[in-house]
Design a protein around this motif. Sequence first.
Motif, PDB file in Angstrom:
ATOM      1  N   HIS A 186       3.136   7.048   5.331  1.00 41.05           N
ATOM      2  CA  HIS A 186       3.981   6.787   6.478  1.00 41.05           C
ATOM      3  C   HIS A 186       3.127   6.632   7.638  1.00 41.05           C
ATOM      4  O   HIS A 186       1.793   6.888   7.598  1.00 41.05           O
ATOM      5  CB  HIS A 186       4.710   8.376   6.844  1.00 41.05           C
ATOM      6  CG  HIS A 186       3.614   9.454   6.862  1.00 41.05           C
ATOM      7  ND1 HIS A 186       3.065  10.209   6.146  1.00 41.05           N
ATOM      8  CD2 HIS A 186       3.271  10.096   8.111  1.00 41.05           C
ATOM      9  CE1 HIS A 186       2.494  11.130   6.511  1.00 41.05           C
ATOM     10  NE2 HIS A 186       2.562  11.049   7.682  1.00 41.05           N
ATOM     11  N   LEU A 187       3.706   6.288   8.531  1.00 41.77           N
ATOM     12  CA  LEU A 187       3.038   6.183  10.050  1.00 41.77           C
ATOM     13  C   LEU A 187       3.388   7.064  11.012  1.00 41.77           C
ATOM     14  O   LEU A 187       4.392   7.737  11.275  1.00 41.77           O
ATOM     15  CB  LEU A 187       3.616   4.737  10.625  1.00 41.77           C
ATOM     16  CG  LEU A 187       3.262   4.424  12.234  1.00 41.77           C
ATOM     17  CD1 LEU A 187       1.774   4.004  12.070  1.00 41.77           C
ATOM     18  CD2 LEU A 187       4.027   3.413  12.756  1.00 41.77           C
ATOM     19  N   ASP A 188       2.237   7.853  11.618  1.00 46.74           N
ATOM     20  CA  ASP A 188       2.566   8.758  12.743  1.00 46.74           C
ATOM     21  C   ASP A 188       2.534   8.093  14.003  1.00 46.74           C
ATOM     22  O   ASP A 188       1.460   7.329  14.390  1.00 46.74           O
ATOM     23  CB  ASP A 188       0.868   9.628  12.955  1.00 46.74           C
ATOM     24  CG  ASP A 188       0.849  10.562  11.613  1.00 46.74           C
ATOM     25  OD1 ASP A 188       1.994  10.779  10.821  1.00 46.74           O
ATOM     26  OD2 ASP A 188       0.073  11.146  11.128  1.00 46.74           O
ATOM     27  N   MET A 224       0.696  -1.159  -0.061  1.00 42.27           N
ATOM     28  CA  MET A 224      -0.086  -0.075  -0.051  1.00 42.27           C
ATOM     29  C   MET A 224       0.981   1.207   0.004  1.00 42.27           C
ATOM     30  O   MET A 224       0.409   2.385   0.115  1.00 42.27           O
ATOM     31  CB  MET A 224      -0.969  -0.092   1.379  1.00 42.27           C
ATOM     32  CG  MET A 224      -2.191  -1.114   1.118  1.00 42.27           C
ATOM     33  SD  MET A 224      -3.043  -1.085   2.688  1.00 42.27           S
ATOM     34  CE  MET A 224      -2.082  -2.527   3.288  1.00 42.27           C
ATOM     35  N   GLY A 225       2.122   1.071   0.021  1.00 41.10           N
ATOM     36  CA  GLY A 225       2.945   2.444   0.118  1.00 41.10           C
ATOM     37  C   GLY A 225       2.957   2.921  -1.353  1.00 41.10           C
ATOM     38  O   GLY A 225       3.038   2.212  -2.312  1.00 41.10           O
ATOM     39  N   ARG A 226       3.213   4.191  -1.246  1.00 38.80           N
ATOM     40  CA  ARG A 226       3.028   5.093  -2.736  1.00 38.80           C
ATOM     41  C   ARG A 226       4.589   5.006  -3.247  1.00 38.80           C
ATOM     42  O   ARG A 226       5.496   5.009  -2.236  1.00 38.80           O
ATOM     43  CB  ARG A 226       2.451   6.540  -2.532  1.00 38.80           C
ATOM     44  CG  ARG A 226       1.076   6.646  -2.244  1.00 38.80           C
ATOM     45  CD  ARG A 226       0.640   7.792  -2.446  1.00 38.80           C
ATOM     46  NE  ARG A 226       0.683   8.605  -3.652  1.00 38.80           N
ATOM     47  CZ  ARG A 226       1.359   9.306  -4.252  1.00 38.80           C
ATOM     48  NH1 ARG A 226       2.159  10.157  -3.244  1.00 38.80           N
ATOM     49  NH2 ARG A 226       1.375   9.815  -5.600  1.00 38.80           N
ATOM     50  N   LEU A 243      -1.799   5.864   9.867  1.00 34.70           N
ATOM     51  CA  LEU A 243      -1.210   5.634   8.740  1.00 34.70           C
ATOM     52  C   LEU A 243      -1.723   6.752   7.571  1.00 34.70           C
ATOM     53  O   LEU A 243      -2.910   6.623   7.378  1.00 34.70           O
ATOM     54  CB  LEU A 243      -1.591   4.133   8.105  1.00 34.70           C
ATOM     55  CG  LEU A 243      -0.784   2.930   8.686  1.00 34.70           C
ATOM     56  CD1 LEU A 243      -1.248   1.638   8.279  1.00 34.70           C
ATOM     57  CD2 LEU A 243       0.703   3.245   8.421  1.00 34.70           C
ATOM     58  N   ASP A 244      -0.858   7.493   7.064  1.00 37.12           N
ATOM     59  CA  ASP A 244      -1.208   8.519   6.098  1.00 37.12           C
ATOM     60  C   ASP A 244      -0.894   8.108   4.736  1.00 37.12           C
ATOM     61  O   ASP A 244       0.234   7.487   4.317  1.00 37.12           O
ATOM     62  CB  ASP A 244      -0.881   9.839   6.434  1.00 37.12           C
ATOM     63  CG  ASP A 244      -1.402  10.410   7.614  1.00 37.12           C
ATOM     64  OD1 ASP A 244      -2.514   9.692   8.434  1.00 37.12           O
ATOM     65  OD2 ASP A 244      -0.685  11.385   8.306  1.00 37.12           O
ATOM     66  N   ASN A 245      -1.622   8.518   3.760  1.00 38.16           N
ATOM     67  CA  ASN A 245      -1.336   8.546   2.287  1.00 38.16           C
ATOM     68  C   ASN A 245      -1.019   7.096   1.836  1.00 38.16           C
ATOM     69  O   ASN A 245      -0.203   7.037   0.895  1.00 38.16           O
ATOM     70  CB  ASN A 245       0.046   9.454   2.032  1.00 38.16           C
ATOM     71  CG  ASN A 245      -0.039  10.787   2.832  1.00 38.16           C
ATOM     72  OD1 ASN A 245      -1.327  11.403   2.614  1.00 38.16           O
ATOM     73  ND2 ASN A 245       0.818  11.224   3.096  1.00 38.16           N
ATOM     74  N   LEU A 246      -1.879   6.183   2.016  1.00 32.35           N
ATOM     75  CA  LEU A 246      -1.939   4.902   1.652  1.00 32.35           C
ATOM     76  C   LEU A 246      -2.544   4.793   0.216  1.00 32.35           C
ATOM     77  O   LEU A 246      -3.519   5.491  -0.058  1.00 32.35           O
ATOM     78  CB  LEU A 246      -2.557   3.785   2.406  1.00 32.35           C
ATOM     79  CG  LEU A 246      -2.016   3.597   3.874  1.00 32.35           C
ATOM     80  CD1 LEU A 246      -2.823   2.563   4.692  1.00 32.35           C
ATOM     81  CD2 LEU A 246      -0.504   3.376   4.082  1.00 32.35           C
ATOM     82  N   ASP A 247      -1.798   3.936  -0.685  1.00 32.45           N
ATOM     83  CA  ASP A 247      -2.620   3.734  -2.140  1.00 32.45           C
ATOM     84  C   ASP A 247      -3.495   2.373  -1.833  1.00 32.45           C
ATOM     85  O   ASP A 247      -3.089   1.336  -1.834  1.00 32.45           O
ATOM     86  CB  ASP A 247      -1.531   3.646  -3.210  1.00 32.45           C
ATOM     87  CG  ASP A 247      -2.484   3.456  -4.617  1.00 32.45           C
ATOM     88  OD1 ASP A 247      -3.449   3.263  -4.509  1.00 32.45           O
ATOM     89  OD2 ASP A 247      -1.531   3.840  -5.389  1.00 32.45           O
ATOM     90  N   LEU A 248      -4.761   2.718  -1.545  1.00 25.78           N
ATOM     91  CA  LEU A 248      -5.759   1.663  -1.214  1.00 25.78           C
ATOM     92  C   LEU A 248      -6.473   1.297  -2.685  1.00 25.78           C
ATOM     93  O   LEU A 248      -7.304   0.194  -2.490  1.00 25.78           O
ATOM     94  CB  LEU A 248      -6.640   2.100  -0.380  1.00 25.78           C
ATOM     95  CG  LEU A 248      -5.916   2.668   1.096  1.00 25.78           C
ATOM     96  CD1 LEU A 248      -7.124   2.868   1.779  1.00 25.78           C
ATOM     97  CD2 LEU A 248      -5.422   1.379   1.547  1.00 25.78           C
ATOM     98  N   GLU A 249      -5.978   1.507  -3.775  1.00 27.84           N
ATOM     99  CA  GLU A 249      -6.765   1.101  -4.827  1.00 27.84           C
ATOM    100  C   GLU A 249      -6.400  -0.433  -5.183  1.00 27.84           C
ATOM    101  O   GLU A 249      -7.726  -0.942  -5.554  1.00 27.84           O
ATOM    102  CB  GLU A 249      -6.262   1.856  -6.357  1.00 27.84           C
ATOM    103  CG  GLU A 249      -6.762   3.129  -6.054  1.00 27.84           C
ATOM    104  CD  GLU A 249      -8.025   3.790  -5.921  1.00 27.84           C
ATOM    105  OE1 GLU A 249      -8.965   3.186  -6.573  1.00 27.84           O
ATOM    106  OE2 GLU A 249      -8.318   4.354  -4.668  1.00 27.84           O
ATOM    107  N   GLU A 250      -5.389  -1.000  -5.143  1.00 27.09           N
ATOM    108  CA  GLU A 250      -5.220  -2.434  -5.448  1.00 27.09           C
ATOM    109  C   GLU A 250      -5.601  -2.979  -4.505  1.00 27.09           C
ATOM    110  O   GLU A 250      -6.359  -4.137  -4.631  1.00 27.09           O
ATOM    111  CB  GLU A 250      -3.633  -2.567  -5.530  1.00 27.09           C
ATOM    112  CG  GLU A 250      -3.437  -4.037  -5.886  1.00 27.09           C
ATOM    113  CD  GLU A 250      -1.776  -4.387  -5.939  1.00 27.09           C
ATOM    114  OE1 GLU A 250      -1.446  -5.491  -6.021  1.00 27.09           O
ATOM    115  OE2 GLU A 250      -0.898  -3.467  -5.975  1.00 27.09           O
ATOM    116  N   LEU A 251      -5.726  -2.539  -3.308  1.00 27.27           N
ATOM    117  CA  LEU A 251      -6.520  -3.581  -1.974  1.00 27.27           C
ATOM    118  C   LEU A 251      -7.903  -3.448  -2.286  1.00 27.27           C
ATOM    119  O   LEU A 251      -8.470  -4.379  -2.060  1.00 27.27           O
ATOM    120  CB  LEU A 251      -5.987  -2.782  -0.875  1.00 27.27           C
ATOM    121  CG  LEU A 251      -6.602  -3.635   0.427  1.00 27.27           C
ATOM    122  CD1 LEU A 251      -6.319  -5.002   0.871  1.00 27.27           C
ATOM    123  CD2 LEU A 251      -6.350  -2.671   1.877  1.00 27.27           C
TER     124      LEU A 251
END
Length: 306
Positions: free
Chosen positions: A104-106, A55-57, A263-271
Motif C-alpha cells: 500500500h501507499l501511505d 511489486m504488489g503482494r 510504499l509499504d510491503n512491496l515484494d521486491l524479489e522479482e525486481l
Amino acid sequence: MSRRVSRQEFDTLFDAVRAWGRWEEAPDRGAWNRVTDEHVRRAVSLVRSGTVVPMGRPWDTVSGPDNARPALHYMSGLGDVEAPEPATHKDFLGADYHGKAVSHLDALSHIAYRGRLYDGGAARELVGAAGARFGGVSALGPLVTRGVLLDLPAVRGLPWLEPGEAAGPADLAAAEAALGARIGEGDAVLVRVGRYRRRAELGPWDADAACAGLHVDAVPLLAEHGIALLGGDGDSDVRPSPVEGVHSPVHALAIAAMGVPLLDNLDLEELSAACAAAGRHTFLLVVAPLNIPGGTGSPVNPVAVL
C-alpha cells in the motif's frame, strides 16, 4: 544493536529535514511536486527491454503473525440467479490495509507528529470520521518517475538482512556506489532488505516486533537527494524502533516532516532479480493509487519497467 536516539535528538532531526511551506500551490502532494514533465520523460527513456515487474503482494486473506487484520475477499454474485444472458460473477474486496500484509501507499494524512500533519496543520482539525481534508491520497494522483532499487542484501552478498538490522547512511551510500544507482531529485527510492525471501524460506514472523529497515540517521541523506517517494519490502522503519517513545520514526520524518509518501510491503524479489539480470538498478516506476477522496492511503500494485 542500532544506535539509540533520544526524543530530543529526534525532534532536532525532524526540524532539520522539515520541508513545510515549500509547495504552496499543492501542499498536500508534498514531495510529489518535485516530479516534473522532464522527470517523466527521463524516466521513460530508461525503458530498454520492456520487462514489466509488478511489486504488489497477493491479496492476503489468511491470518498470521504478520497479518493481524486479514483482507476480505468473497463472492457477491455467482451467476446462479435467473437473468438474461450473459451470466455475471461478482466479488467483494475489503481491507484495513495499513499494517504489515497489504502492499500500500501511505498518503500525507496517514502520519501526524506532535499533533501536526505535513505542512503544519493540526491533525485533529484536518482528519476526522469522514476522512482527511488535507493530505488525502486522491490529492496525490498517479506518479511516474525514475525508480532506484537499493538492494542491500545483494550488496553484502546475503539473501536477506535479519529482523532488527538497521541500515544507516553509509549503507545507502555503499549501495549507490556498488550498484551504480545514484539517487537524484524526484526519484522514488526502494530499499530491499529481503523480507519476503526470508519469509518464503523460514516462514512468517511478527514484523511489528522485529523487521530490518532504515535507521533515522539515513533520512537526512534521502532529504539531501530530494526524493519524491520512499518504499521497501518492509515499511521503511527498522523495528524495534531506535527512538525513545516514537514507534515509527522514519514514517514521521518522511511523511510528516518531508512530505514524502511511503510504499509499504512491496515484494521486491522479482525486481531484484530483474535488475541484477539487466545490470542496472534504475527503471521507470509507475504508482497509481486508488482515487479515494479523504483516504489516508491506498492498496497499490506499483510497476517497474526496465
